[in-house]
Design a protein around this motif. Structure first.
Motif: not given
Length: 107
Positions: A30-31, A50-53, A60-61, A72, A75, A77, A102
Motif C-alpha cells: 500500500r502507499a 505493485v502499488l495499491v493506492t 506516490d509511486r 513501481v 498501480e 486503485e 490495473s
C-alpha cells in the motif's frame, strides 16, 4: 500469450502461473508509511512493486521507488468491489475487471 491480453476473464492462479513462468517476483504494498517501513525492515527483494493506492494518501509511486529502490510496475486503485470479491472467495475463480485493467501494466 498473456492471459490478460485477449480480454477474457483470468483466474488468479493463471496470473500467478504466468508471472512465475516469466521469472518475475513482485512486491505488493500500500502507499502507506507503515507498509513501506515494514517492507524495508523485512529486507524483502523483488523485481518490482505493485502499488495499491487509496484516496487521501500523499505517498506516490516516486516515493515508493525512492524508499524501496524498486520500480513501481503497476498501480491498483483500492476498490471496494474487489475487496468484496476477495472476501467472498470469488477472486480465485475469476479476477475482477478493475483489477485486470490495473494489472495490464505488468504485461
Amino acid at each position: 500469450m498473456c492471459p490478460l491480453n485477449d480480454g477474457s476473464p483470468v483466474a488468479f492462479d493463471d496470473l500467478v502461473a504466468a508471472l512465475c513462468r516469466r521469472g518475475r517476483s513482485l512486491m505488493v504494498t500500500r502507499a502507506c508509511y507503515l507498509a513501506l517501513r515494514r517492507a524495508v525492515r523485512a529486507g524483502a527483494t523483488a523485481d518490482g512493486v505493485v502499488l495499491v493506492t487509496e484516496p487521501g494518501r500523499c505517498i506516490d509511486r516516486r516515493d515508493v521507488t525512492d524508499v524501496l529502490s524498486l520500480p513501481v510496475l503497476a498501480e491498483v486503485e483500492l476498490d471496494p468491489a474487489v475487496a468484496r470479491s476477495v472476501d467472498a472467495g470469488l477472486l480465485t475463480r475469476r479476477s475482477h475487471r478493475v483489477l485486470e485493467r490495473s494489472l495490464r501494466e505488468l504485461w
